[in-house]
Design a protein around this motif. Structure first.
Motif, PDB file in Angstrom:
ATOM      1  N   UNK A   5     105.554  38.988  62.068  1.00 31.63           N
ATOM      2  CA  UNK A   5     104.211  38.493  62.390  1.00 31.63           C
ATOM      3  C   UNK A   5     103.925  37.174  61.674  1.00 31.63           C
ATOM      4  N   UNK A   6     104.378  37.056  60.430  1.00 25.37           N
ATOM      5  CA  UNK A   6     104.102  35.855  59.642  1.00 25.37           C
ATOM      6  C   UNK A   6     105.286  34.892  59.593  1.00 25.37           C
ATOM      7  N   UNK A   7     106.313  35.128  60.398  1.00 22.94           N
ATOM      8  CA  UNK A   7     107.457  34.230  60.439  1.00 22.94           C
ATOM      9  C   UNK A   7     108.322  34.281  59.195  1.00 22.94           C
ATOM     10  N   UNK A   8     108.499  35.479  58.633  1.00 20.58           N
ATOM     11  CA  UNK A   8     109.294  35.655  57.420  1.00 20.58           C
ATOM     12  C   UNK A   8     110.649  36.271  57.753  1.00 20.58           C
ATOM     13  N   UNK A   9     111.635  36.011  56.896  1.00 19.58           N
ATOM     14  CA  UNK A   9     112.961  36.610  57.068  1.00 19.58           C
ATOM     15  C   UNK A   9     113.062  37.962  56.374  1.00 19.58           C
ATOM     16  N   UNK A  10     112.241  38.139  55.344  1.00 19.08           N
ATOM     17  CA  UNK A  10     112.277  39.369  54.555  1.00 19.08           C
ATOM     18  C   UNK A  10     110.914  39.565  53.896  1.00 19.08           C
ATOM     19  N   UNK A  11     110.725  40.732  53.308  1.00 20.61           N
ATOM     20  CA  UNK A  11     109.463  41.019  52.629  1.00 20.61           C
ATOM     21  C   UNK A  11     109.394  40.228  51.324  1.00 20.61           C
ATOM     22  N   UNK A  12     108.337  39.461  51.112  1.00 22.04           N
ATOM     23  CA  UNK A  12     108.266  38.602  49.931  1.00 22.04           C
ATOM     24  C   UNK A  12     107.760  39.274  48.669  1.00 22.04           C
ATOM     25  N   UNK A  13     107.095  40.421  48.795  1.00 21.66           N
ATOM     26  CA  UNK A  13     106.429  41.005  47.636  1.00 21.66           C
ATOM     27  C   UNK A  13     106.879  42.437  47.366  1.00 21.66           C
ATOM     28  N   UNK A  15     108.725  45.481  45.197  1.00 16.78           N
ATOM     29  CA  UNK A  15     108.683  45.804  43.775  1.00 16.78           C
ATOM     30  C   UNK A  15     110.063  45.811  43.129  1.00 16.78           C
ATOM     31  N   UNK A  16     111.124  45.823  43.933  1.00 14.66           N
ATOM     32  CA  UNK A  16     112.477  45.802  43.394  1.00 14.66           C
ATOM     33  C   UNK A  16     112.777  44.437  42.790  1.00 14.66           C
ATOM     34  N   UNK A  17     113.157  44.353  41.514  1.00 11.08           N
ATOM     35  CA  UNK A  17     113.480  43.064  40.910  1.00 11.08           C
ATOM     36  C   UNK A  17     114.648  42.398  41.642  1.00 11.08           C
ATOM     37  N   UNK A  18     114.417  41.216  42.174  1.00 10.16           N
ATOM     38  CA  UNK A  18     115.407  40.507  42.974  1.00 10.16           C
ATOM     39  C   UNK A  18     115.543  39.095  42.421  1.00 10.16           C
ATOM     40  N   UNK A  19     116.708  38.783  41.870  1.00 10.74           N
ATOM     41  CA  UNK A  19     116.887  37.475  41.234  1.00 10.74           C
ATOM     42  C   UNK A  19     116.842  36.330  42.246  1.00 10.74           C
ATOM     43  N   UNK A  20     116.975  36.624  43.534  1.00 10.62           N
ATOM     44  CA  UNK A  20     116.831  35.558  44.535  1.00 10.62           C
ATOM     45  C   UNK A  20     115.418  34.983  44.544  1.00 10.62           C
ATOM     46  N   UNK A 203     105.858  30.493  46.080  1.00  6.95           N
ATOM     47  CA  UNK A 203     107.321  30.482  45.930  1.00  6.95           C
ATOM     48  C   UNK A 203     107.955  31.679  46.631  1.00  6.95           C
ATOM     49  N   UNK A 204     107.406  32.860  46.437  1.00  6.02           N
ATOM     50  CA  UNK A 204     107.985  34.050  47.045  1.00  6.02           C
ATOM     51  C   UNK A 204     107.876  33.999  48.565  1.00  6.02           C
ATOM     52  N   UNK A 205     106.771  33.480  49.070  1.00  6.21           N
ATOM     53  CA  UNK A 205     106.637  33.325  50.517  1.00  6.21           C
ATOM     54  C   UNK A 205     107.652  32.335  51.058  1.00  6.21           C
ATOM     55  N   UNK A 206     107.861  31.250  50.324  1.00  6.47           N
ATOM     56  CA  UNK A 206     108.816  30.234  50.768  1.00  6.47           C
ATOM     57  C   UNK A 206     110.235  30.785  50.774  1.00  6.47           C
ATOM     58  N   UNK A 207     110.609  31.501  49.709  1.00  7.70           N
ATOM     59  CA  UNK A 207     111.947  32.091  49.647  1.00  7.70           C
ATOM     60  C   UNK A 207     112.142  33.083  50.783  1.00  7.70           C
ATOM     61  N   UNK A 208     111.079  33.798  51.147  1.00  2.08           N
ATOM     62  CA  UNK A 208     111.135  34.793  52.225  1.00  2.08           C
ATOM     63  C   UNK A 208     111.156  34.157  53.607  1.00  2.08           C
ATOM     64  N   UNK A 209     110.999  32.828  53.670  1.00  5.76           N
ATOM     65  CA  UNK A 209     111.139  32.134  54.941  1.00  5.76           C
ATOM     66  C   UNK A 209     109.875  31.562  55.529  1.00  5.76           C
ATOM     67  N   UNK A 210     108.743  31.673  54.851  1.00  2.00           N
ATOM     68  CA  UNK A 210     107.492  31.161  55.410  1.00  2.00           C
ATOM     69  C   UNK A 210     107.430  29.643  55.273  1.00  2.00           C
ATOM     70  N   UNK A 211     107.199  28.947  56.381  1.00  2.00           N
ATOM     71  CA  UNK A 211     107.130  27.479  56.340  1.00  2.00           C
ATOM     72  C   UNK A 211     105.969  26.929  57.154  1.00  2.00           C
ATOM     73  N   UNK A 212     104.966  27.772  57.395  1.00  2.30           N
ATOM     74  CA  UNK A 212     103.782  27.335  58.140  1.00  2.30           C
ATOM     75  C   UNK A 212     102.638  27.050  57.172  1.00  2.30           C
ATOM     76  N   UNK A 213     101.422  27.013  57.702  1.00  2.31           N
ATOM     77  CA  UNK A 213     100.244  26.778  56.871  1.00  2.31           C
ATOM     78  C   UNK A 213     100.125  27.877  55.814  1.00  2.31           C
ATOM     79  N   UNK A 214      99.634  27.537  54.624  1.00  4.72           N
ATOM     80  CA  UNK A 214      99.535  28.529  53.543  1.00  4.72           C
ATOM     81  C   UNK A 214      98.751  29.765  53.961  1.00  4.72           C
TER      82      UNK A 214
END
Length: 302
Positions: A5-13, A15-20, A203-214
């Motif tokens: 729905x939000x144009x993401x590749x993965x869930x950005x938030x 709870x699993x610690x992810x060094x990516x 940052x987390x949204x960007x890493x997850x693939x979001x590139x539209x309006x904030x």
């Protein structure tokens, strides 16, 4: 799920610690700098303390990923172990054969032999314990005795403790004064400030693939920072629920209403007398049920 729905590749938030998703905030970078500097000295215990959800496990995994090749690591994520169990866990991590079946005396000898062997190969050995506040008292003392193993010039084992503040309370007790004296480097993680929370969310949204309006306005991010107290885990929980709400309503912009409802649905933050408690949970069930029946009808037609 809402990432389409939000144009993401993965869930950005999650709870699993992810060094990516590691951002390199000031407090986290300082903690890593202390860890790597301390490891170079080759002496004693190193301690990183932080409240629940401030990023200790993420930093621990970052350390494990980036530690120099000449270090051999023994990692124990759940140290609620009695002394004998702790010794055997360390032995297994160091590659001691048949560690689970030999006597305690022989096991101690084999651990020492293994440490000497690794040292002769030019390796340094570091034992890393997450959630170290859970160590039983006798195991804390056993841990101290581990570091007595040394050559004439250096310790054969360093210990890194990641823990909640309860560990400091325990170390203040007279019984643990010897261990406390061996902590040569220490760092205390702090919560994020308002600007860091805003940067963290984007940052987390960007890493997850979001590139539209904030999705989060600066004003909204500031409110998230305030209600979360700057604790990354709480930021993740609130933002995740806000995105779920907006997705359930078919919206692409997050609002104060989404934030209020996310707070109401978050344990420890909501007003428990509110009739809106568990609103999001009900909304999620409704959305998922609707998707299920849509697919079921489509399958019947096909």
């Amino acid at each position: 799920m809402y990432f389409y729905h939000f144009g993401l590749r993965e869930l950005p938030f999650t709870l699993t610690p992810n060094t990516n998703f590691y951002l390199g905030l000031e407090s986290h970078n300082e903690a890593l700098a202390v860890l790597f500097t301390a490891l170079k000295t080759g002496e004693g215990f190193i301690k990183v303390v932080g409240e629940v959800g401030t990023g200790k496990t993420l930093i621990c995994r970052k350390l494990l990923n980036e530690i120099p090749d000449n270090f051999v690591t023994a990692y124990i994520p759940n140290p609620y172990l009695e002394p004998d169990e702790l010794r055997r866990a360390v032995a297994v991590e160091l590659g001691v054969q048949q560690a689970q079946s030999m006597s305690v005396q022989l096991l101690t000898q084999r651990i020492q032999q293994r440490l000497l062997e690794l040292n002769s190969q030019g390796n340094s050995v570091v034992l890393i314990l997450d959630e170290a506040q859970a160590l039983p008292g006798e195991s804390l003392e056993a841990l101290r005795l581990f570091t007595n193993i040394e050559t004439e010039t250096r310790k054969l084992l360093q210990v890194v403790l990641f823990a909640q503040p309860e560990l400091d309370e325990r170390l203040a007790e007279k019984a643990f004064r010897q261990l406390k004296q061996r902590i040569t480097f220490s760092y205390k993680l702090r919560p994020l400030n308002t600007l860091e929370v805003e940067h963290y969310i984007q940052h987390r949204l960007q890493v997850a693939g979001h590139n539209s309006a904030p999705l989060f306005s600066r004003a909204l991010a500031k409110k998230v920072a305030k209600v979360s107290g700057g604790v990354p885990r709480l930021v993740n929980i609130i933002c995740h629920k806000m995105l779920m709400l907006a997705y359930g309503e078919g919206r692409y912009q997050l609002t104060n209403k989404h934030l209020s409802r996310a707070i109401e649905d978050t344990e420890g933050m909501q007003n428990k007398t509110s009739g809106k408690f568990y609103l999001i949970s009900l909304l999620i069930v409704t959305v998922l049920a609707g998707l299920y029946f849509s697919w079921d009808i489509l399958g019947t037609l096909l």
